[in-house]
Scaffold this active site. Structure first.
Site, mmCIF file in Angstrom:
data_model
loop_
_atom_site.group_PDB
_atom_site.id
_atom_site.type_symbol
_atom_site.label_atom_id
_atom_site.label_comp_id
_atom_site.label_asym_id
_atom_site.label_seq_id
_atom_site.Cartn_x
_atom_site.Cartn_y
_atom_site.Cartn_z
ATOM 1 C CG ASP A 13 -1.748 -1.247 1.354
ATOM 2 O OD1 ASP A 13 -2.263 -1.714 0.332
ATOM 3 O OD2 ASP A 13 -1.828 -1.779 2.481
ATOM 4 N N GLY A 15 1.711 3.034 -2.510
ATOM 5 C CA GLY A 15 1.370 3.982 -3.582
ATOM 6 C C GLY A 15 2.037 3.588 -4.893
ATOM 7 C CE LYS A 16 2.886 -2.256 -4.433
ATOM 8 N NZ LYS A 16 2.497 -1.915 -3.060
ATOM 9 N N GLY A 17 0.738 2.015 -7.324
ATOM 10 C CA GLY A 17 -0.178 2.262 -8.438
ATOM 11 C C GLY A 17 0.010 3.658 -8.997
ATOM 12 C CE LYS A 18 1.606 10.587 -7.628
ATOM 13 N NZ LYS A 18 1.459 11.864 -7.020
ATOM 14 C CG ASN A 38 -3.613 -10.874 -2.262
ATOM 15 O OD1 ASN A 38 -3.314 -10.660 -3.422
ATOM 16 N ND2 ASN A 38 -2.797 -11.454 -1.423
ATOM 17 N N GLY A 40 -4.297 -4.334 -4.114
ATOM 18 C CA GLY A 40 -5.160 -3.366 -4.776
ATOM 19 C C GLY A 40 -4.439 -2.050 -4.924
ATOM 20 C CG HIS A 41 -1.925 -1.109 -7.615
ATOM 21 N ND1 HIS A 41 -0.996 -1.156 -6.610
ATOM 22 C CD2 HIS A 41 -1.548 -2.022 -8.516
ATOM 23 C CE1 HIS A 41 -0.102 -2.074 -6.915
ATOM 24 N NE2 HIS A 41 -0.411 -2.618 -8.058
ATOM 25 C CD GLN A 223 0.390 -8.956 -2.046
ATOM 26 O OE1 GLN A 223 1.167 -9.466 -2.819
ATOM 27 N NE2 GLN A 223 -0.850 -9.351 -1.944
ATOM 28 C CB THR A 238 1.926 -12.012 0.458
ATOM 29 O OG1 THR A 238 0.941 -12.311 -0.499
ATOM 30 C CG2 THR A 238 3.247 -11.694 -0.230
ATOM 31 N NE ARG A 302 -7.927 -6.877 6.059
ATOM 32 C CZ ARG A 302 -7.167 -7.981 6.055
ATOM 33 N NH1 ARG A 302 -7.154 -8.784 7.096
ATOM 34 N NH2 ARG A 302 -6.407 -8.273 5.035
ATOM 35 N NE ARG A 330 -0.751 6.951 0.892
ATOM 36 C CZ ARG A 330 -1.946 7.209 1.427
ATOM 37 N NH1 ARG A 330 -2.041 7.795 2.586
ATOM 38 N NH2 ARG A 330 -3.034 6.877 0.802
ATOM 39 C CG ASP A 332 -0.021 14.422 0.745
ATOM 40 O OD1 ASP A 332 0.784 13.586 0.281
ATOM 41 O OD2 ASP A 332 -1.249 14.208 0.820
HETATM 42 P P1 GDP Z 1 -0.422 0.492 -3.798
HETATM 43 O O1 GDP Z 1 -1.049 -0.836 -3.716
HETATM 44 O O2 GDP Z 1 1.004 0.470 -3.380
HETATM 45 O O3 GDP Z 1 -0.621 1.139 -5.124
HETATM 46 O O4 GDP Z 1 -1.140 1.409 -2.734
HETATM 47 P P2 GDP Z 1 -2.715 1.699 -2.495
HETATM 48 O O5 GDP Z 1 -3.380 1.999 -3.767
HETATM 49 O O6 GDP Z 1 -3.297 0.641 -1.653
HETATM 50 O O7 GDP Z 1 -2.633 2.953 -1.561
HETATM 51 C C1 GDP Z 1 -2.114 4.074 -1.999
HETATM 52 C C2 GDP Z 1 -3.152 5.159 -1.832
HETATM 53 O O8 GDP Z 1 -2.464 6.351 -1.661
HETATM 54 C C3 GDP Z 1 -4.042 5.371 -3.023
HETATM 55 O O9 GDP Z 1 -5.332 5.747 -2.566
HETATM 56 C C4 GDP Z 1 -3.393 6.534 -3.755
HETATM 57 O O10 GDP Z 1 -4.301 7.305 -4.515
HETATM 58 C C5 GDP Z 1 -2.853 7.311 -2.608
HETATM 59 N N1 GDP Z 1 -1.639 8.083 -2.821
HETATM 60 C C6 GDP Z 1 -0.550 7.753 -3.562
HETATM 61 N N2 GDP Z 1 0.393 8.690 -3.402
HETATM 62 C C7 GDP Z 1 -0.112 9.613 -2.539
HETATM 63 C C8 GDP Z 1 0.402 10.805 -1.955
HETATM 64 O O11 GDP Z 1 1.537 11.209 -2.187
HETATM 65 N N3 GDP Z 1 -0.403 11.472 -1.087
HETATM 66 C C9 GDP Z 1 -1.641 11.045 -0.771
HETATM 67 N N4 GDP Z 1 -2.362 11.770 0.073
HETATM 68 N N5 GDP Z 1 -2.162 9.922 -1.304
HETATM 69 C C10 GDP Z 1 -1.401 9.216 -2.163
#
Ligand code: GDP
Length: 427
Positions: A13, A15-18, A38, A40-41, A223, A238, A302, A330, A332
């Site tokens: 979690d 922020g890999k998706g971003k 399991n 999710g991005h 993950q 995992t 969760r 994150r 911010d």
């Molecule tokens: P991933 O599985 O690693 O992609 O992570 P998730 O999607 O589970 O969680 C990342 C969450 O953080 C998502 O809701 C993104 O939109 C959000 N996100 C990513 N980068 C940032 C950031 O720099 N700041 C904030 N506030 N949210 C972010």
């Protein structure tokens, strides 16, 4: 053009998706290499907000070929829903391909995941009960059914007859559950096969062609490192490797092809499910980080356990992945905190240690030794240049860079693509 592996550096979690969505602007191919639905991005881009579980985050760019690699386990019904949802919102999925070697999640996997968790009672792993663990178990036990099997109905029937017989014995004799009908499962998976056939391929050939054309390829992790079955907090891990090493096996390319390994770290730590987390905050500060960061699971909803940045774990993660750079996300979320802490060592049974113990019981006894830094207490999501960040935010980032001994390539200051500060070149 290089291959960049984008790796979760903590407990997932991050922020890999971003980060993948951002880098995919210049990529030709994105390959997801581990896990299942399991993971999710969440991706926020001009199409809107999307929660992806199986489909690589490059799907929003029509020129990007997206591959679900052999290292992923696929629940066909979840995948078809995800494709349908994207299509409904105007996202084209013709460029989505599935490795014929990827294993499938079968109805008995989901059933057994729940039954096994219940039988563990107080020692439950906290799985998402989506059948991921049992599907990987079957892969190792040579009982798996793969995407390619869907393309040949006779092979599928023969394989399913053999495996289902065995699984029904476990379901009925061990758990006292009802058996599954061969006819029903077979018919259902034949239908999935018909729907998914246009996407199922020998994907390593496509990957090789992209590499030979020197196109940018991203390997998308799911993950995080501390959930790896070998290096994570075993058994609270995992079932497939989220590491840089795992990216080669799970995508189907040789290690020498990977030129950059980008570790994605949050500026603090979170964890979902059971298992030790030395910097966990069970107080108002933890609650504040959770609320500011909306730290609730993409897949399960969760609440995530929240805590300070753990530099001991971060150094470990950097070492076993060989990160060439860091994406720090994150920043911010910490905007309102008056003081910030970073864990720089552990106190274990009266001794100070600076490594991440393999033994979960020992890790569970580790007390964080923290440095304290002042917070910047001002919003930063609008900032796009490093020098424009408040000095205290720069100090915090610099300290994280020193402690992880890895250059920070980019800093994310919000969920949207453009809410990013490019600090140094990833390539
Ligand atoms: P991933 O599985 O690693 O992609 O992570 P998730 O999607 O589970 O969680 C990342 C969450 O953080 C998502 O809701 C993104 O939109 C959000 N996100 C990513 N980068 C940032 C950031 O720099 N700041 C904030 N506030 N949210 C972010």
């Amino acid at each position: 053009m290089p291959v960049i592996a984008v790796i979760g550096a903590q407990w997932g979690d991050e922020g890999k998706g971003k980060v993948v969505d951002l880098l995919a602007q210049k990529a030709r191919m994105v390959v997801r290499f581990s896990g299942g639905d399991n993971a999710g991005h969440t991706v926020v881009n001009p199409y809107g907000e999307f929660k992806l579980h199986l489909i690589p985050s490059g799907i929003f760019y029509p020129r990007v070929v997206c591959i679900i690699g052999n290292g992923v386990v696929i629940n066909p019904s979840v995948l078809m829903d995800e494709i349908a949802q994207l299509n409904q919102r105007g996202v084209d999925t013709t460029n989505l391909f599935i490795s014929d070697r990827a294993h499938l999640i079968m109805p008995y996997h989901t059933l057994l995941d729940g039954l096994e968790e219940e039988s563990r009672a107080g020692k439950a792993i906290g799985t998402t009960r989506k059948g991921i663990g049992p599907a990987f178990t079957d892969k190792a036990a040579r009982l798996g059914i793969r995407a390619g099997d869907l393309l040949d109905k006779e092979v599928l029937l023969e394989r399913l007859r053999f495996v289902l017989d065995y699984k029904n014995t476990i379901l009925t004799k061990i758990y006292g559950a009802s058996p599954l009908s061969l006819d029903e499962v077979y018919t259902q998976y034949c239908q999935y096969g018909e729907r998914l056939a246009p996407h199922i391929r020998e994907t390593t050939i496509m990957l090789e062609e992209a590499l030979n054309r020197e196109e940018l390829v991203l390997l998308e992790g799911a993950q995080g490192t501390l959930l790896d079955p070998d290096f994570g907090t075993y058994p609270y891990t995992t079932s497939s490797s989220p590491l840089a090493g795992g990216s080669c096996v799970g995508a189907g390319l040789g290690p020498a092809r990977v030129s950059r390994i980008l570790g994605v770290f949050k500026t603090y730590c979170t964890r979902v499910g059971g298992g030790p987390m030395p910097t966990e905050l069970k107080d108002e500060t933890g609650d504040l980080i959770r609320e500011q960061g909306h730290e609730y699971g993409t897949t399960t909803g969760r609440p995530r356990r929240c805590g300070w940045f753990d530099a001991v774990a971060a150094r470990f993660s950097t070492r076993i992945n060989g990160f060439t750079g860091v994406a720090l996300t994150r920043l911010d979320v910490l905007d309102t905190l008056p003081r910030l802490k970073i864990c720089v060592g552990y106190k274990l049974d009266g001794n100070t240690i600076d490594y991440f113990p393999a033994n979960v019981a020992a890790l569970g006894r580790c007390q964080p030794i923290c440095e304290e830094l002042p917070g910047w207490q001002t919003p930063i999501s609008h900032i796009r240049e490093y020098e424009q960040l408040p000095l205290k935010a720069q100090q915090y980032v610099t300290r994280l860079q020193e402690l992880t001994s890895c250059p920070i390539n980019l800093i994310s200051v919000g969920p949207e693509r453009e809410q990013t500060i490019m600090v140094s070149s990833i390539l």
